[in-house]
Design a protein around this motif. Structure first.
Motif, PDB file in Angstrom:
ATOM      1  N   ARG A 197       7.733  12.871  -2.222  1.00 28.24           N
ATOM      2  CA  ARG A 197       6.722  13.696  -1.564  1.00 28.24           C
ATOM      3  C   ARG A 197       5.705  14.136  -2.612  1.00 28.24           C
ATOM      4  N   VAL A 198       4.436  13.864  -2.345  1.00 26.12           N
ATOM      5  CA  VAL A 198       3.355  14.239  -3.260  1.00 26.12           C
ATOM      6  C   VAL A 198       2.789  15.595  -2.865  1.00 26.12           C
ATOM      7  N   SER A 199       2.583  15.787  -1.557  1.00 25.39           N
ATOM      8  CA  SER A 199       2.136  17.109  -1.093  1.00 25.39           C
ATOM      9  C   SER A 199       2.833  17.434   0.225  1.00 25.39           C
ATOM     10  N   SER A 200       3.218  18.685   0.318  1.00 24.38           N
ATOM     11  CA  SER A 200       3.984  19.162   1.462  1.00 24.38           C
ATOM     12  C   SER A 200       3.062  19.539   2.616  1.00 24.38           C
ATOM     13  N   SER A 201       3.613  19.457   3.802  1.00 19.93           N
ATOM     14  CA  SER A 201       2.896  19.900   4.993  1.00 19.93           C
ATOM     15  C   SER A 201       3.000  21.409   5.146  1.00 19.93           C
ATOM     16  N   GLY A 202       3.921  22.022   4.383  1.00 18.01           N
ATOM     17  CA  GLY A 202       4.212  23.435   4.567  1.00 18.01           C
ATOM     18  C   GLY A 202       5.314  23.639   5.592  1.00 18.01           C
ATOM     19  N   GLN A 248      10.962  16.664   5.504  1.00 17.29           N
ATOM     20  CA  GLN A 248      12.258  15.980   5.374  1.00 17.29           C
ATOM     21  C   GLN A 248      12.402  14.872   6.416  1.00 17.29           C
ATOM     22  N   ALA A 249      11.926  15.123   7.622  1.00 10.48           N
ATOM     23  CA  ALA A 249      12.028  14.115   8.685  1.00 10.48           C
ATOM     24  C   ALA A 249      11.221  12.863   8.328  1.00 10.48           C
ATOM     25  N   VAL A 250      10.030  13.058   7.782  1.00  7.92           N
ATOM     26  CA  VAL A 250       9.209  11.910   7.395  1.00  7.92           C
ATOM     27  C   VAL A 250       9.878  11.153   6.244  1.00  7.92           C
ATOM     28  N   GLN A 251      10.344  11.883   5.239  1.00 10.82           N
ATOM     29  CA  GLN A 251      10.975  11.236   4.089  1.00 10.82           C
ATOM     30  C   GLN A 251      12.220  10.448   4.525  1.00 10.82           C
ATOM     31  N   ARG A 252      13.026  11.041   5.382  1.00 13.79           N
ATOM     32  CA  ARG A 252      14.222  10.328   5.886  1.00 13.79           C
ATOM     33  C   ARG A 252      13.820   9.074   6.668  1.00 13.79           C
ATOM     34  N   ALA A 253      12.774   9.178   7.469  1.00 14.99           N
ATOM     35  CA  ALA A 253      12.327   8.030   8.268  1.00 14.99           C
ATOM     36  C   ALA A 253      11.865   6.885   7.380  1.00 14.99           C
ATOM     37  N   ILE A 254      11.146   7.205   6.309  1.00 12.23           N
ATOM     38  CA  ILE A 254      10.695   6.162   5.374  1.00 12.23           C
ATOM     39  C   ILE A 254      11.910   5.485   4.749  1.00 12.23           C
ATOM     40  N   GLN A 255      12.847   6.299   4.286  1.00 14.76           N
ATOM     41  CA  GLN A 255      14.049   5.736   3.654  1.00 14.76           C
ATOM     42  C   GLN A 255      14.871   4.929   4.662  1.00 14.76           C
ATOM     43  N   LYS A 256      14.975   5.421   5.879  1.00 14.68           N
ATOM     44  CA  LYS A 256      15.753   4.744   6.915  1.00 14.68           C
ATOM     45  C   LYS A 256      15.148   3.376   7.276  1.00 14.68           C
ATOM     46  N   MET A 262       2.790  -2.100  -4.079  1.00 12.15           N
ATOM     47  CA  MET A 262       3.910  -1.869  -4.996  1.00 12.15           C
ATOM     48  C   MET A 262       4.196  -0.378  -5.119  1.00 12.15           C
ATOM     49  N   THR A 263       3.196   0.416  -5.403  1.00 10.02           N
ATOM     50  CA  THR A 263       3.292   1.876  -5.379  1.00 10.02           C
ATOM     51  C   THR A 263       2.043   2.358  -4.666  1.00 10.02           C
ATOM     52  N   HIS A 264       2.240   3.024  -3.558  1.00 14.03           N
ATOM     53  CA  HIS A 264       1.099   3.475  -2.764  1.00 14.03           C
ATOM     54  C   HIS A 264       1.413   4.831  -2.144  1.00 14.03           C
ATOM     55  N   LYS A 265       0.362   5.482  -1.693  1.00 15.50           N
ATOM     56  CA  LYS A 265       0.509   6.780  -1.031  1.00 15.50           C
ATOM     57  C   LYS A 265       0.198   6.584   0.444  1.00 15.50           C
ATOM     58  N   LEU A 321       1.975  14.067   2.348  1.00 12.44           N
ATOM     59  CA  LEU A 321       1.616  12.852   1.620  1.00 12.44           C
ATOM     60  C   LEU A 321       2.822  12.398   0.806  1.00 12.44           C
ATOM     61  N   PHE A 322       3.147  11.115   0.929  1.00  8.29           N
ATOM     62  CA  PHE A 322       4.289  10.542   0.216  1.00  8.29           C
ATOM     63  C   PHE A 322       3.835   9.362  -0.625  1.00  8.29           C
ATOM     64  N   GLU A 323       4.531   9.189  -1.737  1.00 10.55           N
ATOM     65  CA  GLU A 323       4.326   8.011  -2.571  1.00 10.55           C
ATOM     66  C   GLU A 323       5.543   7.115  -2.366  1.00 10.55           C
ATOM     67  N   VAL A 324       5.291   5.847  -2.050  1.00 14.63           N
ATOM     68  CA  VAL A 324       6.361   4.897  -1.783  1.00 14.63           C
ATOM     69  C   VAL A 324       6.249   3.773  -2.800  1.00 14.63           C
ATOM     70  N   THR A 325       7.388   3.434  -3.416  1.00 13.63           N
ATOM     71  CA  THR A 325       7.450   2.303  -4.345  1.00 13.63           C
ATOM     72  C   THR A 325       8.296   1.223  -3.691  1.00 13.63           C
ATOM     73  N   LEU A 326       7.756   0.009  -3.680  1.00 16.17           N
ATOM     74  CA  LEU A 326       8.439  -1.126  -3.063  1.00 16.17           C
ATOM     75  C   LEU A 326       8.874  -2.136  -4.113  1.00 16.17           C
ATOM     76  N   GLN A 327       9.922  -2.858  -3.801  1.00 15.29           N
ATOM     77  CA  GLN A 327      10.330  -4.002  -4.611  1.00 15.29           C
ATOM     78  C   GLN A 327       9.540  -5.208  -4.102  1.00 15.29           C
ATOM     79  N   PRO A 328       9.462  -6.291  -4.902  1.00 19.10           N
ATOM     80  CA  PRO A 328       8.683  -7.463  -4.466  1.00 19.10           C
ATOM     81  C   PRO A 328       9.124  -8.044  -3.115  1.00 19.10           C
ATOM     82  N   ASP A 329      10.384  -7.840  -2.722  1.00 23.46           N
ATOM     83  CA  ASP A 329      10.838  -8.344  -1.414  1.00 23.46           C
ATOM     84  C   ASP A 329      10.533  -7.345  -0.295  1.00 23.46           C
ATOM     85  N   MET A 330       9.722  -6.321  -0.589  1.00 25.06           N
ATOM     86  CA  MET A 330       9.253  -5.296   0.340  1.00 25.06           C
ATOM     87  C   MET A 330      10.305  -4.242   0.688  1.00 25.06           C
ATOM     88  N   ARG A 331      11.459  -4.263  -0.019  1.00 26.04           N
ATOM     89  CA  ARG A 331      12.434  -3.187   0.190  1.00 26.04           C
ATOM     90  C   ARG A 331      11.918  -1.919  -0.464  1.00 26.04           C
TER      91      ARG A 331
END
Length: 133
Positions: A85-90, A96-104, A121-124, A69-79
């Motif tokens: 990471r809120v909770s790990s898959s273990g 790390q792959a999911v987090q990198r993909a979101i950032q990418k 704006m801030t969602h999980k 589970l990840f928390e993502v914060t967006l700017q008003p232009d959707m960037r």
């Protein structure tokens, strides 16, 4: 006299054929397009975001079905402003792959009319390995 009798028996020429008027064809009515509900718009948009992030994901693992589970914060232009990471898959590599993909991804697609930025704006968002295939 014979000539006169034959002339009198000649059939008069037929009148020219009368053309029937062309039928009036009215244009087909425009198809009725149902406006999606807010919940349908939301589900479609979240699916679009998941597909965007999935397209940026690089992960070789195939066993199990880890989820994170990840928390993502967006700017008003959707960037994308922040990813946490809120909770790990273990499975550290999966997380790390999911987090990198979101950032990418860099930014989310534009919001469709009918959805407000405040929802995102801030969602999980939860990712499962088998959801990514």
């Amino acid at each position: 006299m014979l000539g006169l009798g034959l002339a009198g028996c000649a059939k008069p020429s037929a009148p020219p054929p009368v053309e029937a008027p062309a039928p009036v064809v009215s244009p087909a009515p425009a198809p009725v397009v149902a406006t999606p509900s807010r919940d349908e718009l939301l589900a479609q948009y979240v699916d679009k975001v998941r597909r965007l992030i999935r397209s940026k994901m690089v992960y070789k693992g195939k066993t199990g079905n880890p989820d994170a589970l990840f928390e993502v914060t967006l700017q008003p232009d959707m960037r994308i402003q922040a990813v946490r990471r809120v909770s790990s898959s273990g499975n550290k590599a999966f997380d790390q792959a999911v987090q990198r993909a979101i950032q990418k991804a860099g930014s989310y697609p534009p919001l469709p009319e009918g959805l407000e930025f405040s929802l995102f704006m801030t969602h999980k968002i939860k990712y499962r390995l088998n959801d990514l295939r």
